[in-house]
Design a protein around this motif. Structure first.
Motif, PDB file in Angstrom:
ATOM      1  N   ARG A 213       0.888  -1.264   0.134  1.00 47.07           N
ATOM      2  CA  ARG A 213      -0.182  -0.102   0.167  1.00 47.07           C
ATOM      3  C   ARG A 213       0.819   1.369   0.129  1.00 47.07           C
ATOM      4  O   ARG A 213       0.501   2.239  -0.656  1.00 47.07           O
ATOM      5  N   LEU A 214       2.116   1.080   0.794  1.00 46.39           N
ATOM      6  CA  LEU A 214       2.808   2.431   0.736  1.00 46.39           C
ATOM      7  C   LEU A 214       3.514   2.784  -0.359  1.00 46.39           C
ATOM      8  O   LEU A 214       3.585   3.775  -1.003  1.00 46.39           O
ATOM      9  N   GLU A 215       3.785   1.595  -1.394  1.00 47.22           N
ATOM     10  CA  GLU A 215       4.318   1.754  -2.575  1.00 47.22           C
ATOM     11  C   GLU A 215       3.445   2.471  -3.502  1.00 47.22           C
ATOM     12  O   GLU A 215       3.735   3.233  -4.232  1.00 47.22           O
ATOM     13  N   ALA A 216       1.871   1.914  -3.625  1.00 45.19           N
ATOM     14  CA  ALA A 216       1.239   2.620  -4.393  1.00 45.19           C
ATOM     15  C   ALA A 216       0.859   3.864  -4.087  1.00 45.19           C
ATOM     16  O   ALA A 216       0.647   4.832  -4.780  1.00 45.19           O
ATOM     17  N   VAL A 217       0.857   4.408  -2.693  1.00 46.11           N
ATOM     18  CA  VAL A 217       0.729   5.792  -2.347  1.00 46.11           C
ATOM     19  C   VAL A 217       1.820   6.686  -2.936  1.00 46.11           C
ATOM     20  O   VAL A 217       1.652   7.571  -3.667  1.00 46.11           O
ATOM     21  N   TRP A 218       3.155   6.125  -2.904  1.00 41.30           N
ATOM     22  CA  TRP A 218       4.242   6.829  -3.363  1.00 41.30           C
ATOM     23  C   TRP A 218       4.241   6.750  -4.851  1.00 41.30           C
ATOM     24  O   TRP A 218       4.718   8.044  -5.339  1.00 41.30           O
ATOM     25  N   ALA A 219       4.045   5.982  -5.697  1.00 39.67           N
ATOM     26  CA  ALA A 219       3.802   5.846  -6.988  1.00 39.67           C
ATOM     27  C   ALA A 219       2.744   6.784  -7.366  1.00 39.67           C
ATOM     28  O   ALA A 219       2.985   7.628  -8.517  1.00 39.67           O
ATOM     29  N   ALA A 220       1.544   6.941  -6.882  1.00 40.89           N
ATOM     30  CA  ALA A 220       0.496   7.825  -7.321  1.00 40.89           C
ATOM     31  C   ALA A 220       1.061   9.257  -7.146  1.00 40.89           C
ATOM     32  O   ALA A 220       0.789  10.092  -7.733  1.00 40.89           O
ATOM     33  N   ALA A 221       1.818   9.772  -5.776  1.00 41.25           N
ATOM     34  CA  ALA A 221       2.282  10.923  -5.862  1.00 41.25           C
ATOM     35  C   ALA A 221       3.529  11.259  -6.607  1.00 41.25           C
ATOM     36  O   ALA A 221       3.386  12.328  -7.399  1.00 41.25           O
ATOM     37  N   ALA A 226       4.944  14.389 -11.437  1.00 44.83           N
ATOM     38  CA  ALA A 226       5.545  14.459 -12.835  1.00 44.83           C
ATOM     39  C   ALA A 226       4.492  14.857 -13.858  1.00 44.83           C
ATOM     40  O   ALA A 226       4.729  14.637 -15.148  1.00 44.83           O
ATOM     41  N   GLY A 227       3.415  15.273 -13.554  1.00 44.81           N
ATOM     42  CA  GLY A 227       2.501  15.884 -14.346  1.00 44.81           C
ATOM     43  C   GLY A 227       1.913  14.882 -15.308  1.00 44.81           C
ATOM     44  O   GLY A 227       1.725  15.093 -16.387  1.00 44.81           O
TER      45      GLY A 227
END
Length: 243
Positions: A213-221, A226-227
């Protein structure tokens, strides 16, 4: 320095004004929060990320004194209890959490504001919204980027804790059932910021789900910052790589 405000290779900027990230573990007594804090910290440090581990109540010299009073002292009136927890959080955020976030660290805390809302607001009957407003003022509105609720039944929590209990742990199972529902209600109101996991599952499986879940949160951010361009790493940036 890169655009996140930290050195090249730092974590992507959090949803706020600081470059660090704020992760919180919540749940009833005996849920296994300490174990999960350690497992997540070990994995993040293995990947080269700066991690700051702390807890509430505690995390500062004043906080440890408040902790001893609240958990191992004599009777404390419910409203006084709520105010002492709020004082701990105000000092903790000012002295530990915000500086850690400003330094670009992943701040991992064992308990935060949700515990007071569940224990004092719901368990003590002081009112969820009243305690929420008190804590919002105390921490100046700072919320974790991700809150993991380790869901445990009062019966299981009591068995795990063994024969020695602090002042709150010694409360009846009925109290802990209300607290448990308080955590679940909070998570249901904001599912994007919470991850609820069954604390009865093996610790390694829980740790895997937390990291995922943390990986998913960071990937979304990273995607948002990155626009719209997806990070080539697809998750937590490795040491030396930019999101």
């Amino acid at each position: 320095m890169d655009e996140t405000g930290g050195a090249s290779g730092a974590l992507p900027a959090r949803r706020g004004t600081a470059p660090g990230w704020f992760v919180c573990f919540e749940g009833g007594d005996g849920a296994g929060k300490t174990t999960q804090v350690r497992l997540l910290t070990d994995e993040l440090e293995r990947r080269g990320h700066p991690v700051l581990v702390t807890r509430e109540p505690g995390g500062t010299r004043l906080g440890e004194q408040i902790r001893d009073l609240l958990l191992h002292g004599g009777h404390v009136a419910p409203r006084a209890e709520a105010l002492l927890y709020a004082a701990d959080k105000a000092h903790h955020v000012d002295q530990v959490v915000r500086p850690g976030l400003a330094a670009g660290q992943v701040v991992v805390t064992d308990r935060y504001t949700d515990s007071s809302i569940a224990y004092q607001g719901m368990g003590r009957g002081l009112g969820r919204d009243e305690i929420r407003r008190l804590l919002h003022w105390a921490v100046r509105g700072l919320l974790p980027d991700l809150t993991i609720v380790l869901d445990v039944t009062p019966e299981t929590g009591r068995l795990r804790r063994g024969p020695v209990h602090d002042r709150l742990e010694a409360e009846a199972d009925e109290f802990h059932a209300v607290v448990r529902q308080g955590f679940l209600d909070l998570a249901a109101r904001d599912p994007a910021r919470y991850l609820v996991l069954d604390a009865a599952n093996p610790p390694e499986e829980i740790a895997r789900q937390v990291l995922g879940r943390l990986e998913a949160v960071w990937a979304a951010a990273a995607h948002a910052s990155a626009g719209g361009r997806r990070s080539r790493l697809g998750g937590i940036p490795t040491s030396g790589e930019r999101a």
